[in-house]
Design a protein around this motif. Sequence first.
Motif, PDB file in Angstrom:
ATOM      1  N   LEU A  31      14.383   9.459  10.962  1.00 27.83           N
ATOM      2  CA  LEU A  31      13.350   8.919  10.077  1.00 27.83           C
ATOM      3  C   LEU A  31      12.073   9.728  10.148  1.00 27.83           C
ATOM      4  O   LEU A  31      11.698  10.232  11.206  1.00 27.83           O
ATOM      5  CB  LEU A  31      13.020   7.468  10.458  1.00 27.83           C
ATOM      6  CG  LEU A  31      14.115   6.434  10.280  1.00 27.83           C
ATOM      7  CD1 LEU A  31      13.678   5.105  10.898  1.00 27.83           C
ATOM      8  CD2 LEU A  31      14.424   6.235   8.812  1.00 27.83           C
ATOM      9  N   ALA A  32      11.402   9.830   9.003  1.00 31.07           N
ATOM     10  CA  ALA A  32      10.084  10.454   8.938  1.00 31.07           C
ATOM     11  C   ALA A  32       9.288   9.748   7.854  1.00 31.07           C
ATOM     12  O   ALA A  32       9.859   9.241   6.885  1.00 31.07           O
ATOM     13  CB  ALA A  32      10.187  11.938   8.619  1.00 31.07           C
ATOM     14  N   GLN A  33       7.978   9.707   8.016  1.00 35.05           N
ATOM     15  CA  GLN A  33       7.114   9.174   6.975  1.00 35.05           C
ATOM     16  C   GLN A  33       6.455  10.341   6.266  1.00 35.05           C
ATOM     17  O   GLN A  33       6.013  11.306   6.902  1.00 35.05           O
ATOM     18  CB  GLN A  33       6.054   8.249   7.557  1.00 35.05           C
ATOM     19  CG  GLN A  33       6.635   6.945   8.037  1.00 35.05           C
ATOM     20  CD  GLN A  33       5.558   5.969   8.446  1.00 35.05           C
ATOM     21  OE1 GLN A  33       4.555   6.354   9.024  1.00 35.05           O
ATOM     22  NE2 GLN A  33       5.780   4.703   8.143  1.00 35.05           N
ATOM     23  N   ILE A  34       6.390  10.235   4.940  1.00 32.50           N
ATOM     24  CA  ILE A  34       5.761  11.252   4.105  1.00 32.50           C
ATOM     25  C   ILE A  34       4.680  10.561   3.294  1.00 32.50           C
ATOM     26  O   ILE A  34       4.950   9.555   2.629  1.00 32.50           O
ATOM     27  CB  ILE A  34       6.798  11.929   3.186  1.00 32.50           C
ATOM     28  CG1 ILE A  34       7.876  12.604   4.030  1.00 32.50           C
ATOM     29  CG2 ILE A  34       6.111  12.918   2.247  1.00 32.50           C
ATOM     30  CD1 ILE A  34       9.042  13.139   3.242  1.00 32.50           C
ATOM     31  N   ILE A  35       3.461  11.080   3.347  1.00 30.32           N
ATOM     32  CA  ILE A  35       2.332  10.480   2.637  1.00 30.32           C
ATOM     33  C   ILE A  35       2.006  11.324   1.423  1.00 30.32           C
ATOM     34  O   ILE A  35       1.873  12.542   1.521  1.00 30.32           O
ATOM     35  CB  ILE A  35       1.115  10.364   3.568  1.00 30.32           C
ATOM     36  CG1 ILE A  35       1.467   9.455   4.747  1.00 30.32           C
ATOM     37  CG2 ILE A  35      -0.094   9.853   2.805  1.00 30.32           C
ATOM     38  CD1 ILE A  35       0.430   9.452   5.835  1.00 30.32           C
ATOM     39  N   LEU A  36       1.889  10.661   0.287  1.00 30.17           N
ATOM     40  CA  LEU A  36       1.485  11.303  -0.962  1.00 30.17           C
ATOM     41  C   LEU A  36       0.406  10.432  -1.581  1.00 30.17           C
ATOM     42  O   LEU A  36       0.702   9.324  -2.050  1.00 30.17           O
ATOM     43  CB  LEU A  36       2.668  11.469  -1.914  1.00 30.17           C
ATOM     44  CG  LEU A  36       2.343  12.092  -3.272  1.00 30.17           C
ATOM     45  CD1 LEU A  36       1.813  13.518  -3.099  1.00 30.17           C
ATOM     46  CD2 LEU A  36       3.551  12.080  -4.165  1.00 30.17           C
ATOM     47  N   GLY A  37      -0.827  10.915  -1.535  1.00 27.01           N
ATOM     48  CA  GLY A  37      -1.941  10.110  -2.030  1.00 27.01           C
ATOM     49  C   GLY A  37      -2.015   8.825  -1.226  1.00 27.01           C
ATOM     50  O   GLY A  37      -1.936   8.849  -0.004  1.00 27.01           O
ATOM     51  N   PRO A  38      -2.125   7.686  -1.903  1.00 26.19           N
ATOM     52  CA  PRO A  38      -2.229   6.406  -1.185  1.00 26.19           C
ATOM     53  C   PRO A  38      -0.874   5.822  -0.768  1.00 26.19           C
ATOM     54  O   PRO A  38      -0.822   4.804  -0.102  1.00 26.19           O
ATOM     55  CB  PRO A  38      -2.901   5.492  -2.212  1.00 26.19           C
ATOM     56  CG  PRO A  38      -2.430   6.018  -3.521  1.00 26.19           C
ATOM     57  CD  PRO A  38      -2.348   7.523  -3.336  1.00 26.19           C
ATOM     58  N   SER A  39       0.221   6.468  -1.137  1.00 25.19           N
ATOM     59  CA  SER A  39       1.561   5.923  -0.877  1.00 25.19           C
ATOM     60  C   SER A  39       2.217   6.583   0.328  1.00 25.19           C
ATOM     61  O   SER A  39       2.050   7.778   0.566  1.00 25.19           O
ATOM     62  CB  SER A  39       2.464   6.128  -2.094  1.00 25.19           C
ATOM     63  OG  SER A  39       1.937   5.462  -3.219  1.00 25.19           O
ATOM     64  N   THR A  40       2.977   5.777   1.066  1.00 26.22           N
ATOM     65  CA  THR A  40       3.756   6.274   2.191  1.00 26.22           C
ATOM     66  C   THR A  40       5.232   6.077   1.875  1.00 26.22           C
ATOM     67  O   THR A  40       5.655   4.992   1.472  1.00 26.22           O
ATOM     68  CB  THR A  40       3.397   5.524   3.490  1.00 26.22           C
ATOM     69  OG1 THR A  40       2.008   5.716   3.753  1.00 26.22           O
ATOM     70  CG2 THR A  40       4.216   6.051   4.672  1.00 26.22           C
ATOM     71  N   TYR A  41       6.008   7.119   2.047  1.00 26.27           N
ATOM     72  CA  TYR A  41       7.438   7.108   1.781  1.00 26.27           C
ATOM     73  C   TYR A  41       8.185   7.295   3.094  1.00 26.27           C
ATOM     74  O   TYR A  41       7.653   7.895   4.028  1.00 26.27           O
ATOM     75  CB  TYR A  41       7.825   8.236   0.816  1.00 26.27           C
ATOM     76  CG  TYR A  41       7.192   8.104  -0.540  1.00 26.27           C
ATOM     77  CD1 TYR A  41       7.884   7.504  -1.582  1.00 26.27           C
ATOM     78  CD2 TYR A  41       5.901   8.562  -0.777  1.00 26.27           C
ATOM     79  CE1 TYR A  41       7.297   7.374  -2.839  1.00 26.27           C
ATOM     80  CE2 TYR A  41       5.317   8.426  -2.027  1.00 26.27           C
ATOM     81  CZ  TYR A  41       6.013   7.834  -3.049  1.00 26.27           C
ATOM     82  OH  TYR A  41       5.445   7.691  -4.285  1.00 26.27           O
ATOM     83  N   THR A  42       9.411   6.812   3.148  1.00 24.59           N
ATOM     84  CA  THR A  42      10.258   6.998   4.322  1.00 24.59           C
ATOM     85  C   THR A  42      11.423   7.901   3.951  1.00 24.59           C
ATOM     86  O   THR A  42      12.136   7.646   2.977  1.00 24.59           O
ATOM     87  CB  THR A  42      10.792   5.644   4.836  1.00 24.59           C
ATOM     88  OG1 THR A  42       9.677   4.825   5.192  1.00 24.59           O
ATOM     89  CG2 THR A  42      11.689   5.843   6.060  1.00 24.59           C
TER      90      THR A  42
END
Length: 55
Positions: A31-42
């Motif tokens: 698992l990793a978290q990816i941040i794009l602007g105000p959103s966080t994706y997994t």
Amino acid sequence: MTAPASNHSGSADANTLPTHHAEDLTSGGTLAQIILGPSTYTLRITRAGKLILTK
């Protein structure tokens, strides 16, 4: 491993796009978290070796 960054004009070929190993992004886990602007994706690597990106 990271390749040189390219511009974001949409005209870059595959040899100049940033390239990352999924295992590096997950620090060897699944698992990793990816941040794009105000959103966080997994980002998840499945047991079958597929990638799933969810919000």
